[in-house]
Design a protein around this motif. Structure first.
Motif, PDB file in Angstrom:
ATOM      1  N   PRO A 155     -22.384 -10.585  36.986  1.00  0.00           N
ATOM      2  CA  PRO A 155     -21.063 -10.308  36.430  1.00  0.00           C
ATOM      3  C   PRO A 155     -21.042  -9.058  35.564  1.00  0.00           C
ATOM      4  CG  PRO A 155     -22.151 -11.986  35.122  1.00  0.00           C
ATOM      5  CD  PRO A 155     -23.069 -11.666  36.265  1.00  0.00           C
ATOM      6  N   VAL A 156     -19.891  -8.454  35.511  1.00  0.00           N
ATOM      7  CA  VAL A 156     -19.633  -7.392  34.548  1.00  0.00           C
ATOM      8  C   VAL A 156     -18.463  -7.866  33.700  1.00  0.00           C
ATOM      9  CG1 VAL A 156     -19.046  -4.972  34.212  1.00  0.00           C
ATOM     10  CG2 VAL A 156     -20.353  -5.650  36.215  1.00  0.00           C
ATOM     11  N   LEU A 157     -18.708  -8.096  32.424  1.00  0.00           N
ATOM     12  CA  LEU A 157     -17.644  -8.525  31.524  1.00  0.00           C
ATOM     13  C   LEU A 157     -17.047  -7.295  30.857  1.00  0.00           C
ATOM     14  CD1 LEU A 157     -18.968 -11.720  29.734  1.00  0.00           C
ATOM     15  CD2 LEU A 157     -17.282 -11.539  31.558  1.00  0.00           C
ATOM     16  N   LEU A 158     -15.848  -6.962  31.271  1.00  0.00           N
ATOM     17  CA  LEU A 158     -15.134  -5.827  30.703  1.00  0.00           C
ATOM     18  C   LEU A 158     -14.040  -6.352  29.788  1.00  0.00           C
ATOM     19  CD1 LEU A 158     -14.761  -3.929  34.070  1.00  0.00           C
ATOM     20  CD2 LEU A 158     -16.470  -3.493  32.323  1.00  0.00           C
ATOM     21  N   ALA A 159     -13.707  -5.575  28.790  1.00  0.00           N
ATOM     22  CA  ALA A 159     -12.668  -6.008  27.858  1.00  0.00           C
ATOM     23  C   ALA A 159     -11.865  -4.800  27.395  1.00  0.00           C
ATOM     24  CB  ALA A 159     -13.287  -6.716  26.655  1.00  0.00           C
ATOM     25  N   ALA A 160     -10.620  -5.047  27.043  1.00  0.00           N
ATOM     26  CA  ALA A 160      -9.753  -3.974  26.564  1.00  0.00           C
ATOM     27  C   ALA A 160      -8.790  -4.531  25.533  1.00  0.00           C
ATOM     28  CB  ALA A 160      -8.981  -3.346  27.724  1.00  0.00           C
ATOM     29  N   ARG A 161      -8.412  -3.700  24.585  1.00  0.00           N
ATOM     30  CA  ARG A 161      -7.335  -4.062  23.668  1.00  0.00           C
ATOM     31  C   ARG A 161      -6.085  -4.344  24.492  1.00  0.00           C
ATOM     32  NH1 ARG A 161      -8.607  -4.991  18.467  1.00  0.00           N
ATOM     33  NH2 ARG A 161      -6.527  -4.274  17.857  1.00  0.00           N
ATOM     34  N   ASN A 162      -5.278  -5.300  24.068  1.00  0.00           N
ATOM     35  CA  ASN A 162      -4.170  -5.716  24.920  1.00  0.00           C
ATOM     36  C   ASN A 162      -2.982  -4.761  24.924  1.00  0.00           C
ATOM     37  OD1 ASN A 162      -3.049  -6.329  22.442  1.00  0.00           O
ATOM     38  ND2 ASN A 162      -3.278  -8.547  22.686  1.00  0.00           N
ATOM     39  N   ASN A 163      -3.129  -3.602  24.261  1.00  0.00           N
ATOM     40  CA  ASN A 163      -2.112  -2.564  24.418  1.00  0.00           C
ATOM     41  C   ASN A 163      -2.517  -1.533  25.471  1.00  0.00           C
ATOM     42  OD1 ASN A 163      -4.193  -1.513  22.844  1.00  0.00           O
ATOM     43  ND2 ASN A 163      -2.840  -0.189  21.658  1.00  0.00           N
ATOM     44  N   VAL A 164      -3.641  -1.765  26.143  1.00  0.00           N
ATOM     45  CA  VAL A 164      -4.049  -0.906  27.252  1.00  0.00           C
ATOM     46  C   VAL A 164      -3.444  -1.475  28.527  1.00  0.00           C
ATOM     47  CG1 VAL A 164      -5.979   0.014  28.585  1.00  0.00           C
ATOM     48  CG2 VAL A 164      -6.195  -0.277  26.107  1.00  0.00           C
ATOM     49  N   GLU A 165      -2.716  -0.648  29.245  1.00  0.00           N
ATOM     50  CA  GLU A 165      -2.037  -1.103  30.458  1.00  0.00           C
ATOM     51  C   GLU A 165      -2.464  -0.255  31.650  1.00  0.00           C
ATOM     52  OE1 GLU A 165       2.172  -1.279  29.954  1.00  0.00           O
ATOM     53  OE2 GLU A 165       2.064  -2.752  28.322  1.00  0.00           O
ATOM     54  N   GLY A 166      -2.363  -0.846  32.838  1.00  0.00           N
ATOM     55  CA  GLY A 166      -2.596  -0.096  34.062  1.00  0.00           C
ATOM     56  C   GLY A 166      -4.036  -0.051  34.528  1.00  0.00           C
ATOM     57  N   ASN A 219      -6.158 -10.317  20.500  1.00  0.00           N
ATOM     58  CA  ASN A 219      -5.868  -8.887  20.636  1.00  0.00           C
ATOM     59  C   ASN A 219      -6.622  -8.234  21.794  1.00  0.00           C
ATOM     60  OD1 ASN A 219      -4.192  -8.734  18.239  1.00  0.00           O
ATOM     61  ND2 ASN A 219      -6.094  -9.011  17.078  1.00  0.00           N
ATOM     62  N   ILE A 220      -7.415  -9.023  22.490  1.00  0.00           N
ATOM     63  CA  ILE A 220      -8.286  -8.459  23.523  1.00  0.00           C
ATOM     64  C   ILE A 220      -8.103  -9.218  24.833  1.00  0.00           C
ATOM     65  CG2 ILE A 220     -10.696  -8.054  24.193  1.00  0.00           C
ATOM     66  CD1 ILE A 220     -11.354  -7.761  21.219  1.00  0.00           C
ATOM     67  N   ASP A 221      -7.998  -8.455  25.926  1.00  0.00           N
ATOM     68  CA  ASP A 221      -7.982  -9.040  27.264  1.00  0.00           C
ATOM     69  C   ASP A 221      -9.380  -8.900  27.862  1.00  0.00           C
ATOM     70  OD1 ASP A 221      -5.237  -9.589  27.180  1.00  0.00           O
ATOM     71  OD2 ASP A 221      -4.735  -7.568  27.853  1.00  0.00           O
ATOM     72  N   ILE A 222      -9.845  -9.954  28.507  1.00  0.00           N
ATOM     73  CA  ILE A 222     -11.174  -9.946  29.098  1.00  0.00           C
ATOM     74  C   ILE A 222     -11.049  -9.950  30.621  1.00  0.00           C
ATOM     75  CG2 ILE A 222     -11.464 -12.460  29.092  1.00  0.00           C
ATOM     76  CD1 ILE A 222     -14.411 -11.940  28.270  1.00  0.00           C
ATOM     77  N   TYR A 223     -11.906  -9.160  31.268  1.00  0.00           N
ATOM     78  CA  TYR A 223     -11.886  -9.031  32.723  1.00  0.00           C
ATOM     79  C   TYR A 223     -13.289  -9.327  33.248  1.00  0.00           C
ATOM     80  CZ  TYR A 223      -7.768  -6.177  31.565  1.00  0.00           C
ATOM     81  OH  TYR A 223      -6.584  -5.712  31.057  1.00  0.00           O
ATOM     82  N   SER A 224     -13.366 -10.102  34.305  1.00  0.00           N
ATOM     83  CA  SER A 224     -14.659 -10.402  34.915  1.00  0.00           C
ATOM     84  C   SER A 224     -14.671  -9.892  36.345  1.00  0.00           C
ATOM     85  CB  SER A 224     -14.921 -11.911  34.898  1.00  0.00           C
ATOM     86  OG  SER A 224     -16.194 -12.185  35.434  1.00  0.00           O
ATOM     87  N   ALA A 225     -15.722  -9.160  36.683  1.00  0.00           N
ATOM     88  CA  ALA A 225     -15.910  -8.665  38.043  1.00  0.00           C
ATOM     89  C   ALA A 225     -17.400  -8.759  38.346  1.00  0.00           C
ATOM     90  CB  ALA A 225     -15.398  -7.237  38.164  1.00  0.00           C
ATOM     91  N   TYR A 226     -17.773  -8.374  39.549  1.00  0.00           N
ATOM     92  CA  TYR A 226     -19.186  -8.410  39.947  1.00  0.00           C
ATOM     93  C   TYR A 226     -19.605  -7.032  40.427  1.00  0.00           C
ATOM     94  CZ  TYR A 226     -18.799 -13.415  39.514  1.00  0.00           C
ATOM     95  OH  TYR A 226     -18.584 -14.679  39.008  1.00  0.00           O
ATOM     96  N   PHE A 227     -20.742  -6.554  39.909  1.00  0.00           N
ATOM     97  CA  PHE A 227     -21.162  -5.204  40.280  1.00  0.00           C
ATOM     98  C   PHE A 227     -22.105  -5.193  41.472  1.00  0.00           C
ATOM     99  CE2 PHE A 227     -25.223  -5.593  37.954  1.00  0.00           C
ATOM    100  CZ  PHE A 227     -26.049  -4.807  38.735  1.00  0.00           C
ATOM    101  N   GLY A 228     -22.829  -6.277  41.699  1.00  0.00           N
ATOM    102  CA  GLY A 228     -23.812  -6.309  42.773  1.00  0.00           C
ATOM    103  C   GLY A 228     -24.752  -7.482  42.561  1.00  0.00           C
ATOM    104  N   THR A 229     -25.995  -7.295  42.943  1.00  0.00           N
ATOM    105  CA  THR A 229     -26.968  -8.374  42.851  1.00  0.00           C
ATOM    106  C   THR A 229     -28.093  -8.005  41.897  1.00  0.00           C
ATOM    107  OG1 THR A 229     -28.189  -7.508  44.759  1.00  0.00           O
ATOM    108  CG2 THR A 229     -26.490  -9.163  45.180  1.00  0.00           C
ATOM    109  N   MET A 230     -28.668  -9.025  41.259  1.00  0.00           N
ATOM    110  CA  MET A 230     -29.857  -8.835  40.430  1.00  0.00           C
ATOM    111  C   MET A 230     -31.064  -9.264  41.236  1.00  0.00           C
ATOM    112  SD  MET A 230     -30.480  -7.535  37.559  1.00  0.00           S
ATOM    113  CE  MET A 230     -32.104  -7.155  36.899  1.00  0.00           C
ATOM    114  N   ASN A 231     -32.133  -8.461  41.156  1.00  0.00           N
ATOM    115  CA  ASN A 231     -33.259  -8.637  42.058  1.00  0.00           C
ATOM    116  C   ASN A 231     -34.592  -8.383  41.360  1.00  0.00           C
ATOM    117  OD1 ASN A 231     -31.630  -8.425  44.872  1.00  0.00           O
ATOM    118  ND2 ASN A 231     -30.863  -6.898  43.436  1.00  0.00           N
TER     119      ASN A 231
END
Length: 521
Positions: A492-503, A274-286
């Motif tokens: 990484p930034v692990l974002l997730a949304a219910r799979n009825n969220v579009e756009g 029921n959930i879609d997972i999205y992976s992106a990168y926000f920057g660097t850890m220092n």
């Protein structure tokens, strides 16, 4: 026949009513009975004033409310937003911005050049990036819909600075800025597709659709193009516990996890249908060094830490899965082709404890207490700090963790007498001049002549090729000879949304996840 017709009418009405009830029940199940997006965020912003901070959570929430003259498209290139057009003089010293007419603020007032002038002058004063790079520049309003930027010298990165998302040059009404004076603005009024409604501390931030929003007539593209508020309301629920956030996302209490869901939850979310997972990168850890006071004024102590740390173990401890993070020595995101550099990578992740101990001895370190500043509000900051503390103890350093809530962490970080080392997540920048870690005004207190001189040469270069060669030199110098910080890798930034969220639009920062054009089906 009349009786049969009446029966048919009643049956049709009953069917329609049942369909309506089903739709209502479905909406309630998804927590969307009022056409709302419910977004869980894991920390509370310290402000809603984008001129005053580079804090990621401020940008992630306020980007839906505020807009800028110039913004970034999906290729991280500067394009017009509130400016209809921009003309650059032949000598590169004058930029003329023709404003879009008919753009309204959330208080109903039309945006004119007086608002833009007030906003840009305040941004130039408040933003350390603007102060460092545009200190002698001037803005002037030449008519109701025209603003001119005058530079003493031409720059390669003028429009990129104006599209920057750290300390964003948001356009606000003139009277709001005048009322704030030297303080934070107290009314949050922009021109974006959503307007600010309410901030209930430690609970939620409420935005609502702005009915009079003036959209650009162009395809949506990164932070540019057409923006539509397809939901009536957005609620950002401040949910500091990742277990609560996960449970809320699984149950439908939340539609979106708008900040990291917790890396230890990766497998659970990935396997939830029921959930879609999205992976992106926000920057660097220092790990940032206080170069103003304390032991890390000495370059040998900075080198000892940089050489002695096992970065593989540090990153794995924080992010749990090797597939999620990137080992990376570049100060600039690899997607920003013009400025990505691998210079200095030989100084990255050396993991040489014996050499580190020798440098500590040469520096004359006598066992004084070293304060490592971090926060538990962002779990991986704390996890990294714990591993760094242990590794530095193995090198013979007396390290104590100083743990604060996020807002206090930022406040303490501005005081050089309160810490020696600090964990810091730094957002990706689209040009070298926007890197706060190389800004003398930023926490850490850069104390070096060559870095600002090289940065000046980069911005005043006659061509991109010349500027890139100078940037390679600067990054190599920072890694091998000065060490303002030790970079661990891309976070990484692990974002997730219910799979009825579009756009949803999800990209690496500085874009990440704006909520216009998103809806619930």
């Amino acid at each position: 026949m009349k009786r049969l017709s009446s029966v048919l009418v009643i049956l049709v009405l009953l069917i329609l009513a049942a369909c309506g009830e089903d739709k209502s029940d479905s909406n309630k199940e998804n927590g969307n009975e009022d056409n709302q997006l419910k977004v869980a965020i894991i920390q509370q912003p310290s402000t809603f004033d984008p001129h005053m901070t580079s804090e990621s959570i401020v940008r992630d929430t306020s980007v839906n409310v505020y807009e800028t003259l110039i913004t970034l498209n999906a290729d991280y290139q500067p394009v017009t937003m509130l400016a209809e057009s921009v003309d650059e003089s032949e000598d590169g010293k004058v930029y003329t911005f023709k404003l879009r007419e008919g753009v309204k603020f959330h208080n109903g007032k039309e945006m004119t050049s007086e608002d833009v002038l007030a906003s840009m002058n305040r941004w130039k004063e408040k933003s350390p990036i603007a102060r460092e790079n545009l200190d002698t520049a001037t803005f002037e309003a030449t008519d109701e819909y025209t603003v001119v930027l005058n530079l003493e010298k031409s720059r390669l990165d003028t429009l990129e600075l104006l599209a920057g998302q750290d300390y964003a040059p948001a356009i606000m009404p003139k009277e709001i800025i005048e009322e704030a004076g030297e303080e934070f603005v107290s009314e949050f009024i922009g021109t974006g597709p959503f307007k600010f409604e309410e901030w209930k501390q430690d609970q939620y931030i409420h935005l609502s659709a702005f009915e009079d929003y003036a959209a650009v007539d162009a395809p949506a593209d990164g932070l540019s193009g057409k923006k539509e508020a397809l939901v009536d309301d957005i609620y950002f629920y401040i949910t500091k516990d990742t277990s609560t956030l996960l449970a809320g996302l699984q149950s439908g209490e939340f539609d979106i996890a708008g900040t990291s869901i917790g890396f230890n939850n990766y497998e659970i979310i990935k396997n939830d249908p029921n959930i879609d997972i999205y992976s992106a990168y926000f920057g660097t850890m220092n790990l940032v060094y206080n170069k103003k006071t304390g032991p890390f004024k000495d370059i040998k102590m900075r080198e000892a830490v940089n050489i002695g740390l096992n970065v593989d173990d540090i990153m794995l401890s924080a992010f749990a899965y090797e597939e999620l993070y990137k080992m990376n020595s570049s100060y600039i995101n690899e997607n920003v082709k013009n400025w990505y550099s691998e210079e200095g990578k030989e100084a990255y992740n050396q993991n040489d404890q014996e050499k580190a101990k020798q440098l500590i001895k040469e520096a004359g370190y006598d066992g004084e207490e070293i304060k490592l500043l971090t926060s538990r509000d962002i779990q991986y900051h704390y996890d990294i700090a714990v591993v760094v503390q242990e590794q530095l103890k193995q090198l013979g350093m007396n390290v104590k963790l100083e743990v604060y809530d996020w807002a206090s962490h930022l406040e303490v970080r501005d005081n050089p007498d309160e810490w020696h080392l600090s964990t810091a997540g730094l957002n990706f920048a689209t040009t070298p001049s926007q890197l706060v870690s190389l800004n003398p005004n930023w926490s850490g207190w850069l104390d070096d002549q060559k870095i600002p001189e090289l940065m000046k040469s980069i911005t005043e270069a006659d061509s991109l090729e010349e500027g890139k060669a100078l940037w390679d030199e600067l990054q190599g110098y920072a890694w091998n000879e000065y060490l303002p910080l030790t970079q661990f890798g891309s976070v990484p930034v692990l974002l997730a949304a219910r799979n009825n969220v579009e756009g949803l639009t999800i990209m690496d920062r500085p874009i990440l996840m704006p909520l216009w054009n998103a809806e619930i089906k």
